[in-house]
Write an enzyme that holds these catalytic residues in place. Structure first.
Site, PDB file in Angstrom:
ATOM      1  N   GLY A 188      -4.821   4.354 -17.042  1.00  0.00           N
ATOM      2  CA  GLY A 188      -3.831   3.890 -18.010  1.00  0.00           C
ATOM      3  C   GLY A 188      -2.939   5.008 -18.495  1.00  0.00           C
ATOM      4  N   TYR A 205      -1.437   6.921  -4.924  1.00  0.00           N
ATOM      5  CA  TYR A 205      -0.160   7.556  -5.245  1.00  0.00           C
ATOM      6  C   TYR A 205       0.363   8.318  -4.028  1.00  0.00           C
ATOM      7  CZ  TYR A 205      -1.664   6.378  -9.937  1.00  0.00           C
ATOM      8  OH  TYR A 205      -2.088   5.689 -11.048  1.00  0.00           O
ATOM      9  N   PHE A 222       4.265  -8.682 -15.737  1.00  0.00           N
ATOM     10  CA  PHE A 222       3.829  -7.991 -16.950  1.00  0.00           C
ATOM     11  C   PHE A 222       3.949  -8.938 -18.140  1.00  0.00           C
ATOM     12  CE2 PHE A 222       8.402  -7.064 -16.747  1.00  0.00           C
ATOM     13  CZ  PHE A 222       8.814  -7.348 -18.042  1.00  0.00           C
ATOM     14  N   HIS A 238      -0.454  11.698  -8.064  1.00  0.00           N
ATOM     15  CA  HIS A 238      -0.377  11.140  -9.416  1.00  0.00           C
ATOM     16  C   HIS A 238       0.716  11.861 -10.205  1.00  0.00           C
ATOM     17  CE1 HIS A 238      -1.495  10.075 -13.528  1.00  0.00           C
ATOM     18  NE2 HIS A 238      -2.220   9.090 -13.001  1.00  0.00           N
ATOM     19  N   PRO A 239       1.487  11.146 -11.030  1.00  0.00           N
ATOM     20  CA  PRO A 239       2.550  11.793 -11.807  1.00  0.00           C
ATOM     21  C   PRO A 239       2.082  13.023 -12.596  1.00  0.00           C
ATOM     22  CG  PRO A 239       2.751   9.427 -11.993  1.00  0.00           C
ATOM     23  CD  PRO A 239       1.483   9.685 -11.233  1.00  0.00           C
ATOM     24  N   GLU A 281       3.410  -8.834  -8.729  1.00  0.00           N
ATOM     25  CA  GLU A 281       2.928  -8.311 -10.013  1.00  0.00           C
ATOM     26  C   GLU A 281       3.840  -8.775 -11.136  1.00  0.00           C
ATOM     27  OE1 GLU A 281       1.253  -4.280 -10.638  1.00  0.00           O
ATOM     28  OE2 GLU A 281       2.990  -3.970 -11.950  1.00  0.00           O
ATOM     29  N   PRO A 306       5.284 -10.554 -21.303  1.00  0.00           N
ATOM     30  CA  PRO A 306       6.524 -10.485 -22.091  1.00  0.00           C
ATOM     31  C   PRO A 306       6.217 -10.223 -23.559  1.00  0.00           C
ATOM     32  CG  PRO A 306       6.506 -12.405 -20.643  1.00  0.00           C
ATOM     33  CD  PRO A 306       5.102 -11.860 -20.655  1.00  0.00           C
ATOM     34  N   TRP A 321      -1.707  -4.562 -17.945  1.00  0.00           N
ATOM     35  CA  TRP A 321      -2.440  -4.455 -19.207  1.00  0.00           C
ATOM     36  C   TRP A 321      -1.549  -4.056 -20.363  1.00  0.00           C
ATOM     37  CZ3 TRP A 321      -6.893  -6.442 -20.412  1.00  0.00           C
ATOM     38  CH2 TRP A 321      -7.635  -5.976 -21.489  1.00  0.00           C
ATOM     39  N   LYS A 365     -13.069   7.087  -5.777  1.00  0.00           N
ATOM     40  CA  LYS A 365     -12.968   5.755  -6.384  1.00  0.00           C
ATOM     41  C   LYS A 365     -13.403   4.673  -5.393  1.00  0.00           C
ATOM     42  CE  LYS A 365      -8.609   6.181  -7.853  1.00  0.00           C
ATOM     43  NZ  LYS A 365      -7.338   5.827  -8.538  1.00  0.00           N
TER      44      LYS A 365
END
Length: 594
Positions: free
Chosen positions: A112, A153, A23, A157-158, A21, A25, A53, A182
């Site tokens: 997100g 997770y 991200f 999930h957090p 993965e 910059p 994203w 899902k």
């Protein structure tokens, strides 16, 4: 190709897959550096790579751009993250339509994070409230085109982790049910949030299987590169960190090298433990760094940096439109992205042979921001933009490059010489010192094993062959002498052209010459590299253009060095030379006494 298909193919052969993965910059220079790092990392053949994203959808356009270039220029199966944050349906569809048009088949559908400055996720007007709605929308509008991945997770999930004790069991079970929803809505792969307690991941894996989730579940591994970054990510994700990890890090937390070394050790042990339980995939959160993830994969035995495997002499495309492509002209060997860019609009790509099915309609040079990276230009500036007082000074630079003393080249997108060139380095240096400026070459190969570190390709059990090839610029006088000598060398074929289009050749205008081929078990002969007269006449414009655009233009107007380079551009010939005797031939003998 969908990630699920690649995973299933690997699992059927009992192979372990890995993926990376990245991200987006924050700076243009950072983006260029990321592409260079990707180039180095994908030679290890990850199953796929994904690009995030950005928090609150802040990098939407950049993520789209990087994903498209990953797929079509870096040539790795790419997965784009797509979130609901600040994304009404029309923007979501624009993103999906864009990647579909560019051959990308994989999406990681996420709710997100909250937008910058907010504590909680807020559904945007005309958008979706959760990843489940996004998955349903993708399947409803795009059918089975996309492979859809979702997040899992292991600790919940957090949002449901309200204390250091972790999520309540009831909330954890509800989170599992939501994950199954899902999957039932159309997700076909799960990638997990980072974790540091492997037993928690294995419990989560078994819990998913117990409630009927049967799709691949890939553990997400985030190496510890530095202590502050580790603490920040663990806190943000509310990740449980076992006490023994804290104890190991505490004495070395201010020593970045020691922390990184421990991170590789920890990541290695985590992966070994997971793989020992029959898990067949690993997803590594690279944080745009390569040392730790490559170190872990080496330690686990999934890669060997001394044995880089190549399916073809050049990196194949993963775009579905050119997935069967297996033949290319040799001229763009050092400029693969230029070739891909100039052939993007082709309706068919050569498969099996370079024949009439291939359109010679090459596109014009474009996408300069990507093809001509500033970092590469800086290397050329540092190494090649020196005072030139004569053609002999130009000779010296070409000779230094062939000796391995320069790492950049105006005619190459690649860094330094390729491994196979080391076999003929000394001869190339000698040829350049005589005023033949080489820009592309390959040694003769007569039946070397396909796993050869320098010239091998195509997998195990085969044998590879190639004809010696040299491409160079030379003066009209030297070309005349070379053509005269070639009359006594029947195994040599050549094409020569200047920037005005004046040509000399001892082959026909449609004579295609296979210069690389391989013989493999239970396969027809594969011939992936050819010398094609039509393509040569297209390539010559790009080759001559490089004298000015890639080199001379870096000098000030009126500089004597610039004048020398432009004189070469407008007076020299570009020559393609093949020795068809790959068994006993010596392509370099023709340059003696010239």
């Amino acid at each position: 190709m969908k990630v699920l298909e690649k995973l299933n193919r690997a699992y059927a052969l009992d192979r372990v897959t890995f993926s990376f993965e990245f991200f987006p910059p924050k700076t243009e220079e950072g983006v260029e550096n990321l592409f260079e790092r990707m180039d180095r990392m994908v030679i290890h053949q990850p199953a796929f790579c994904d690009i995030t994203w950005g928090a609150g959808g802040s990098t939407a356009d950049l993520t789209l751009d990087i994903a498209i270039k990953m797929q079509n220029m870096i040539c790795v199966e790419s997965m784009m993250h797509l979130t609901c944050t600040n994304m009404p349906i029309d923007k979501i569809d624009h993103a999906l339509d864009s990647i579909k048009a560019n051959g990308i088949h994989n999406v990681l559908a996420l709710r997100g994070d909250p937008p910058h400055g907010q504590d909680k996720f807020v559904q945007v007007s005309g958008g979706f409230a959760c990843a489940l709605d996004l998955v349903k929308h993708i399947r409803a509008k795009y059918g089975d085109y996309f492979g859809v991945t979702v997040a899992g997770y292991p600790e919940g999930h957090p949002d449901i982790i309200l204390s250091e004790a972790g999520a309540l069991e009831e909330d954890y079970q509800k989170d599992l049910v939501y994950l199954k929803q899902k999957v039932d809505a159309g997700a076909d792969v799960i990638i997990t949030q980072l974790f540091y307690d492997t037993d928690l991941f294995l419990k989560f894996y078994n819990d998913c299987r117990h409630i009927g989730i049967t799709c691949p579940i890939i553990p997400g591994i985030m190496p510890i590169n530095n202590y502050k970054g580790f603490k920040r990510m663990a806190t943000f994700c509310k990740t449980k960190v076992p006490s023994e990890i804290i104890a190991a890090l505490e004495p070395i937390k201010d020593d970045d090298k020691a922390v990184a070394a421990y991170g590789i050790h920890l990541g290695t042990e985590m992966c070994k433990h997971i793989l020992s339980h029959g898990i067949k995939s690993l997803h590594l959160y690279s944080l745009n760094l390569e040392k730790s993830v490559i170190g872990i994969l080496q330690n686990v035995g999934l890669i060997d940096i001394t044995q880089i495997k190549r399916p073809l002499p050049w990196r194949p495309s993963v775009n579905i439109r050119r997935i069967k492509e297996n033949v290319r002209p040799i001229f763009w060997a050092n400029r693969p992205r230029s070739y891909i860019s100039r052939t993007t609009s082709w309706e068919e790509y050569p498969h099996g042979r370079w024949g009439d099915s291939c359109s010679p309609g090459y596109g014009t040079l474009n996408d300069y921001q990507f093809l001509r990276r500033r970092s590469r230009n800086k290397k050329i500036q540092d190494e090649w933009v020196v005072p030139l007082s004569s053609v002999e000074d130009v000779q010296e630079l070409f000779s230094l490059y062939c000796a391995g003393k320069l790492k950049s080249n105006p005619w190459s997108e690649l860094e330094g010489l390729q491994p196979e060139t080391f076999k003929i380095n000394d001869k190339l240096v000698h040829v350049n010192s005589k005023g033949f400026f080489t820009i592309n070459s390959q040694p003769a190969v007569n039946g070397e094993k396909s796993d050869s570190p320098s010239v091998g390709w195509g997998g195990l059990g085969g044998y590879v062959y190639q004809k010696a090839y040299v491409e160079f610029f030379c003066s009209p006088e030297k070309l005349k002498s070379l053509i005269e000598k070639a009359k006594d060398a029947p195994s040599l074929t050549y094409m020569a052209v200047n920037c005005k289009g004046e040509t000399f050749s001892n082959i026909g205008p449609n004579d295609v010459n296979a210069v690389t081929w391989g013989v493999f078990p239970a396969k027809e002969v594969v011939q992936p590299t050819v010398v094609d007269p039509v393509s040569f006449m297209v390539w010559k414009d790009e080759a001559f253009q490089a004298w000015e655009d890639e080199w001379a233009s870096l000098y000030p107007d009126g500089d004597p060095s610039r004048k020398i380079l432009l004189e070469i551009k407008y007076s020299y010939f570009l020559v393609s030379l093949v020795d068809n005797c790959y068994i006993e031939g010596d392509i370099f003998s023709i340059f003696e006494d010239l």
